[in-house]
Scaffold this motif. Structure first.
Motif, PDB file in Angstrom:
ATOM      1  N   ALA A 112       0.797  -1.230   0.000  1.00 20.07           N
ATOM      2  CA  ALA A 112       0.000   0.000   0.000  1.00 20.07           C
ATOM      3  C   ALA A 112       0.831   1.282   0.000  1.00 20.07           C
ATOM      4  O   ALA A 112       0.572   2.190  -0.797  1.00 20.07           O
ATOM      5  CB  ALA A 112      -0.971  -0.007   1.176  1.00 20.07           C
ATOM      6  N   PRO A 113       1.845   1.421   0.862  1.00 13.59           N
ATOM      7  CA  PRO A 113       2.603   2.685   0.871  1.00 13.59           C
ATOM      8  C   PRO A 113       3.438   2.905  -0.387  1.00 13.59           C
ATOM      9  O   PRO A 113       3.913   4.018  -0.622  1.00 13.59           O
ATOM     10  CB  PRO A 113       3.519   2.540   2.101  1.00 13.59           C
ATOM     11  N   LEU A 114       3.617   1.861  -1.188  1.00  7.87           N
ATOM     12  CA  LEU A 114       4.433   1.969  -2.403  1.00  7.87           C
ATOM     13  C   LEU A 114       3.600   2.339  -3.620  1.00  7.87           C
ATOM     14  O   LEU A 114       4.143   2.511  -4.713  1.00  7.87           O
ATOM     15  CB  LEU A 114       5.144   0.625  -2.664  1.00  7.87           C
ATOM     16  N   THR A 115       2.283   2.424  -3.456  1.00 10.30           N
ATOM     17  CA  THR A 115       1.387   2.754  -4.558  1.00 10.30           C
ATOM     18  C   THR A 115       0.559   3.976  -4.190  1.00 10.30           C
ATOM     19  O   THR A 115       0.483   4.363  -3.022  1.00 10.30           O
ATOM     20  CB  THR A 115       0.460   1.566  -4.872  1.00 10.30           C
ATOM     21  N   GLY A 163      -6.494   0.106  -6.346  1.00  5.85           N
ATOM     22  CA  GLY A 163      -7.151  -0.533  -5.219  1.00  5.85           C
ATOM     23  C   GLY A 163      -6.493  -1.849  -4.855  1.00  5.85           C
ATOM     24  O   GLY A 163      -5.951  -2.553  -5.714  1.00  5.85           O
ATOM     25  N   LEU A 164      -6.545  -2.198  -3.573  1.00  2.00           N
ATOM     26  CA  LEU A 164      -5.909  -3.404  -3.052  1.00  2.00           C
ATOM     27  C   LEU A 164      -6.972  -4.262  -2.372  1.00  2.00           C
ATOM     28  O   LEU A 164      -7.549  -3.859  -1.359  1.00  2.00           O
ATOM     29  CB  LEU A 164      -4.806  -3.031  -2.060  1.00  2.00           C
ATOM     30  N   THR A 175      -7.668  -1.023   8.843  1.00 10.36           N
ATOM     31  CA  THR A 175      -6.263  -0.608   8.909  1.00 10.36           C
ATOM     32  C   THR A 175      -5.675  -0.478   7.519  1.00 10.36           C
ATOM     33  O   THR A 175      -4.966   0.499   7.205  1.00 10.36           O
ATOM     34  CB  THR A 175      -5.451  -1.619   9.729  1.00 10.36           C
ATOM     35  N   LEU A 176      -5.963  -1.450   6.647  1.00 12.22           N
ATOM     36  CA  LEU A 176      -5.483  -1.373   5.266  1.00 12.22           C
ATOM     37  C   LEU A 176      -6.020  -0.129   4.572  1.00 12.22           C
ATOM     38  O   LEU A 176      -5.321   0.510   3.780  1.00 12.22           O
ATOM     39  CB  LEU A 176      -5.897  -2.635   4.505  1.00 12.22           C
ATOM     40  N   ARG A 224      -7.967   2.930  -0.314  1.00 10.65           N
ATOM     41  CA  ARG A 224      -7.947   2.072  -1.504  1.00 10.65           C
ATOM     42  C   ARG A 224      -8.130   0.593  -1.158  1.00 10.65           C
ATOM     43  O   ARG A 224      -7.748  -0.280  -1.928  1.00 10.65           O
ATOM     44  CB  ARG A 224      -6.638   2.278  -2.268  1.00 10.65           C
ATOM     45  N   ALA A 225      -8.733   0.310  -0.022  1.00 11.20           N
ATOM     46  CA  ALA A 225      -8.838  -1.073   0.439  1.00 11.20           C
ATOM     47  C   ALA A 225     -10.170  -1.701   0.059  1.00 11.20           C
ATOM     48  O   ALA A 225     -11.199  -1.037  -0.084  1.00 11.20           O
ATOM     49  CB  ALA A 225      -8.659  -1.132   1.961  1.00 11.20           C
ATOM     50  N   GLY A 226     -10.118  -3.011  -0.082  1.00  8.20           N
ATOM     51  CA  GLY A 226     -11.314  -3.816  -0.255  1.00  8.20           C
ATOM     52  C   GLY A 226     -11.030  -5.206   0.248  1.00  8.20           C
ATOM     53  O   GLY A 226      -9.967  -5.485   0.806  1.00  8.20           O
TER      54      GLY A 226
END
Length: 445
Positions: A120-123, A127-128, A148-149, A156-158
């Motif tokens: 996550a921090p690298l993008t 969406g993830l 948390t994600l 951008r979490a799912g």
């Protein structure tokens, strides 16, 4: 067309079903949008069981953070909506019900939620969507992990919710036993009943997760140093969920996620009972379906929409993505030869629950646009060999769709919900929404 790049940066699981809420600009626009949505499903070295033996694969890197970071960075380079990350509670296996004991295929995997948190921090935009198994895990823990994600990824979490009927996976936990059955019994009444029960449980699981995400109002945190008040206790809510499968009081210990409700998705295979379609219609924001031709696609879309109406969600957005396994090359004969070579390594012709496409990016674009006419709003592509076919998607298929004016040329939203045209939903426990419900307005998921 110039040759597709194949770079060294670089199995199919068999869940019953893999599984957010908001609204589009209009309630029906998820069904009629002209623009195409694209996602890719990341699994090991690729979806073909012999993918790790392809020259473009990186088998020595499968359990490194850099490998997954490279895959997601490539998907983001292609402006894709999101990636899903496969996971399960058992080893990969070509056998539907039990581990097959093979040692010539990829076995073992990293935790999908933790991969997503690492990447996550690298993008910045993509969406993830990690896979989670509802059958043997706790919704309270999962709600906290995905919230948390969502914070780590800035919205951008799912998640992709899965249910499992495999007895060997139930044995890892010892909380219950699942019956053993043979492949020939898959469509028998007892197995259908088992499947429907597991999916009903998964629906309750999702409902608990959603309520926990809402258990903190958006302005519950005061953080007022002068008065010494960090949180407004009146804006934290017990969810008091009581169901057949779960009894959860709440509230969560994680504040409401940036998206309010991260994306919930699920895979729904066609089945005589209709239980997978019913689960998607009741619980998901995105459903993945597996039609093999245009007629079947129309029938599947109609069946899911009917279940959506029956669930009282007719006015809520629900994207339906078609799943396809893809072997892509500039020359269709090269794609076919690569597939045959991998089949020879595996010892059997590759089969899948989803349609298998073998050909060029332009031919795939033709097929996607044809399937879109059946009511699909997007597609989740399963690269046969990640090191080859993911690049063919991002650097071959995406430019082809852009030339046809059906795919974005840049990211136009900062959150995953935004990319899919889904508004940030109101909190079900907020005074404003509660008052609206008392006046008879429906509560969206």
């Amino acid at each position: 067309m110039s040759p597709l790049p194949v770079r060294p940066p670089h199995q199919e699981g068999t869940p019953i079903v893999s599984s957010s809420p908001s609204s589009l600009s209009s309630p029906s626009s998820a069904r009629t949008s002209a623009s195409l949505h694209l996602a890719v499903a990341l699994d090991g070295a690729g979806w073909h069981p012999a993918a790790w033996r392809d020259p473009a694969a990186r088998p020595r890197d499968l359990f490194t953070a850099g490998y997954w970071a490279d895959l997601v960075a490539e998907a983001e380079r292609g402006l894709l909506d999101f990636v899903t990350i496969e996971d399960s509670l058992g080893l990969q296996s070509s056998h539907l019900l039990e581990p097959d004991g093979r040692t010539d295929q990829v076995r073992g995997r990293l935790d999908a939620v933790l991969i997503a948190a690492r990447v996550a921090p690298l993008t910045r935009h993509i969406g993830l969507v990690p896979t989670v198994v509802a059958t043997h895990t706790e919704p309270f823990h999962l709600s906290k992990a995905i919230a948390t994600l969502d914070y780590v990824s800035a919205g951008r979490a799912g998640l992709r919710v899965q249910a499992t009927r495999r007895p060997n996976e139930a044995a890892h936990f010892g909380r219950r036993a699942l019956p053993r059955f043979e492949l020939r019994d898959l469509h028998s009444p007892p197995v259908r009943e088992l499947t429907a029960g597991l999916l009903d449980e998964a629906a309750d699981y999702v409902e608990v997760v959603r309520r926990l995400w809402d258990s903190w109002e958006d302005d519950a945190e005061i953080r007022d140093v002068a008065t010494g008040r960090f949180v407004d206790r009146d804006k934290l809510h017990y969810i008091d969920f009581e169901g057949k499968h779960f009894s959860v009081k709440g509230p969560s210990i994680t504040p409401r996620p940036p998206q309010g409700q991260p994306l919930v998705s699920a895979l729904a295979h066609e089945e005589a009972t209709g239980a997978p379609f019913r689960f998607v219609a009741r619980s998901a924001d995105v459903g993945y379906v597996t039609p093999h031709d245009i007629a079947q696609a129309r029938a599947v879309v109609a069946a899911v929409r009917a279940e959506q109406d029956a669930a009282g969600r007719a006015e809520e957005p629900l994207h339906l993505f078609g799943d396809l396994v893809v072997f892509l090359d500039d020359d269709p004969t090269a794609a076919q030869a690569r597939r045959e070579r991998l089949d020879a390594f595996a010892g059997d012709p590759y089969t899948s629950d989803a349609r298998i496409f073998t050909g060029t990016p332009a031919q795939l674009a033709d097929l996607l646009l044809e399937f879109q006419q059946a009511g699909l709003s997007g597609f989740r592509l399963r690269p046969a060999v990640l090191g080859h076919d993911l690049h063919a998607i991002t650097r071959g298929l995406v430019p082809e769709l852009q030339r046809r004016g059906v795919f974005r040329s840049s990211y136009e939203a900062d959150t995953l919900r935004g990319l899919l045209g889904l508004a940030r939903p109101a909190n079900r426990y907020s005074p404003e929404l509660s008052a609206s419900i008392e006046r008879g307005a429906p509560l969206s998921a």
